[in-house]
Write an enzyme that holds these catalytic residues in place. Structure first.
Site, PDB file in Angstrom:
ATOM      1  N   THR A   1       0.734  -1.344  -0.099  1.00 32.95           N
ATOM      2  CA  THR A   1      -0.151  -0.119  -0.024  1.00 32.95           C
ATOM      3  C   THR A   1       0.932   1.308   0.117  1.00 32.95           C
ATOM      4  OG1 THR A   1      -1.657  -1.333   1.315  1.00 32.95           O
ATOM      5  CG2 THR A   1      -1.744   1.259   1.237  1.00 32.95           C
TER       6      THR A   1
ATOM      7  N   ARG B   1     -12.628  -8.723  -1.543  1.00 33.36           N
ATOM      8  CA  ARG B   1     -11.950  -8.238  -0.462  1.00 33.36           C
ATOM      9  C   ARG B   1     -11.485  -6.797  -0.469  1.00 33.36           C
ATOM     10  NH1 ARG B   1      -6.892  -6.216   1.399  1.00 33.36           N
ATOM     11  NH2 ARG B   1      -6.596  -6.719   3.626  1.00 33.36           N
ATOM     12  N   VAL B   2     -12.089  -6.213   0.537  1.00 33.72           N
ATOM     13  CA  VAL B   2     -11.861  -4.657   0.743  1.00 33.72           C
ATOM     14  C   VAL B   2     -10.786  -4.626   2.026  1.00 33.72           C
ATOM     15  CG1 VAL B   2     -12.311  -2.309   1.192  1.00 33.72           C
ATOM     16  CG2 VAL B   2     -13.530  -3.913  -0.615  1.00 33.72           C
ATOM     17  N   GLY B   3      -9.797  -4.060   2.072  1.00 30.67           N
ATOM     18  CA  GLY B   3      -8.859  -3.831   3.372  1.00 30.67           C
ATOM     19  C   GLY B   3      -9.167  -2.320   3.898  1.00 30.67           C
ATOM     20  N   ASP B   4      -8.150  -1.872   4.698  1.00 28.92           N
ATOM     21  CA  ASP B   4      -8.432  -0.821   5.320  1.00 28.92           C
ATOM     22  C   ASP B   4      -8.286   0.612   4.256  1.00 28.92           C
ATOM     23  OD1 ASP B   4      -5.826  -1.419   5.123  1.00 28.92           O
ATOM     24  OD2 ASP B   4      -5.032  -0.064   6.796  1.00 28.92           O
TER      25      ASP B   4
ATOM     26  N   GLY C   1       0.203  -2.426   5.852  1.00 26.45           N
ATOM     27  CA  GLY C   1       0.224  -3.377   6.405  1.00 26.45           C
ATOM     28  C   GLY C   1      -1.052  -4.255   6.496  1.00 26.45           C
TER      29      GLY C   1
ATOM     30  N   GLY D   1      -4.464  -4.701   6.597  1.00 23.55           N
ATOM     31  CA  GLY D   1      -5.737  -3.871   6.772  1.00 23.55           C
ATOM     32  C   GLY D   1      -6.669  -4.327   7.842  1.00 23.55           C
TER      33      GLY D   1
END
Length: 377
Positions: free
Chosen positions: A216, A244-247, A268, A270
């Site tokens: 990221t 999938r969705v992270g932070d 890092g 998420g």
């Protein structure tokens, strides 16, 4: 910040065209520093980012100081460098794909002076999700658009559709797929020997380990007048489940800014950051009077406290990495990581450089991290 759609796309294209820095230029700004933004006298402007934003902080700082650019325009131009670099497999063009071989991108941004924000998630076929997130902020009453809706919006705004899966990333994906399970229909191809017919011509490398990343780029800036902005962009967890969705696209997790306090963001794992709203929490710790370094470290502590047992070693240390970087309204900057050995990028009157992150655990204390390997059942 109100501009026409045509002006927005034209300006974005012009900015993207001017963002190429050659490798020599990159090397010139990769110099070490002992500057501690939490201790020494603060100066503005300041731009901070994750280490892979070293070219971007130089670009953003130059735009803020020489062109009087808005902080958000400047840092988005900074992350565009990596989004448009096919050699960078963390973000944008060439990002590592999901388990189906599709590159899905996430991004979010916040503009301190106007208190506005925008985000996109699971965006396909558009190389600069940071600019699409800004377009969501500028032209809609929404904060986040996802999936097919995000892509439709981007195309309507004039963004160029393109295949984001480079040959380099495609080869890595095929190799991961081949090594996934000993009972599947793919052959685990060793070394440089000929791959199976379905992947003919693909030179696989080390047969024991497969590239795996949570790459990221986060960038935050404060200008001479104290206005603040933040942006985070990513291709997300490699080989992730589709959708999938992270932070990164979540306001308050992947990045956050408050024009009265400062800005923060992370890279890092998420999933660990989402549970503590890490960027928001870091800014709130700065609001309480903590320095950026102290605020980032306290957020690391909160992350560990909120981590489930399966992701901790017997001594309570996390089996993953997470880093935060932050800048305060007065120009102080700082960062923190769970483990020793990480750096972050800074640009101020002393130039663009990499700075060592404060850390909670020494490298020698770091547990063996889980790896994606061949013959994994």
């Amino acid at each position: 910040m109100s501009i026409s759609r045509r002006t927005f796309i034209g300006a974005g294209a012009a900015a993207a065209a001017s963002l190429t820095l050659d490798r020599t230029a990159r090397a010139e700004i990769l110099r070490a520093s002992t500057h501690d933004g939490s201790v020494l006298a603060a100066t503005r402007p300041v731009v901070v980012a994750s280490a892979n934003g070293i070219r971007g902080v130089a670009r953003a700082y130059d735009m803020i100081t020489r062109q009087n650019a808005d902080t958000l325009d400047a840092i988005i131009a900074g992350v565009n460098i990596e989004e448009l670099d096919p050699e960078d497999q963390y973000v944008g063009l060439g990002g590592l794909p999901n388990e189906e071989g599709v590159v899905q991108l996430d991004a979010s941004c916040m503009h301190g002076p106007t208190k506005r924000a925008g985000a996109v998630a699971a965006l396909e076929d558009i190389a600069t999700p940071s600019l699409v997130a800004k377009a969501v902020m500028d032209y809609t009453d929404h904060i986040m658009l996802v999936g097919a809706g995000a892509k439709k919006f981007a195309l309507e705004m004039g963004f160029k559709e393109q295949n984001l899966l480079t040959e380099k990333s495609r080869r890595d994906w095929l190799r991961w797929k081949a090594c996934l399970n000993p009972a599947d229909s793919w052959l685990d191809t060793p070394g440089n020997s000929a791959p199976p017919p379905r992947t003919a011509g693909i030179p696989f490398a080390d047969p024991l380990h497969v590239k795996f990343t949570t790459g990221t780029i986060n960038m935050n800036a404060v200008n001479a007048g104290g206005d603040i902005s933040s942006v985070t962009t990513t291709s997300g967890l490699s080989w992730k489940l589709p959708g999938r969705v992270g932070d990164s696209p979540i306001i308050g997790a992947g990045q956050y800014c408050d024009n009265t306090v400062g800005a923060a963001g992370s890279i890092g794992r998420g999933e660990a950051n989402i549970k503590v709203c890490g960027a928001f929490l870091t800014v709130e710790f700065m609001r309480q009077g903590l320095s950026p370094d102290q605020a980032c470290m306290k957020t690391i502590d909160r992350v560990i406290a909120m981590t489930e047992r399966r992701l901790l070693d017997p001594n309570g240390r996390p089996l993953f990495d997470l880093q935060f970087q932050a800048v305060s309204k007065d120009g102080r900057f700082g960062a923190a990581s769970a483990y020793e050995g990480f750096q972050y990028a800074v640009a101020d009157s002393s130039g663009a450089r990499l700075v060592a992150m404060p850390f909670k655990f020494r490298r020698s204390e770091r547990p063996e991290m889980p790896e994606v390997s061949c013959r994994r059942a």
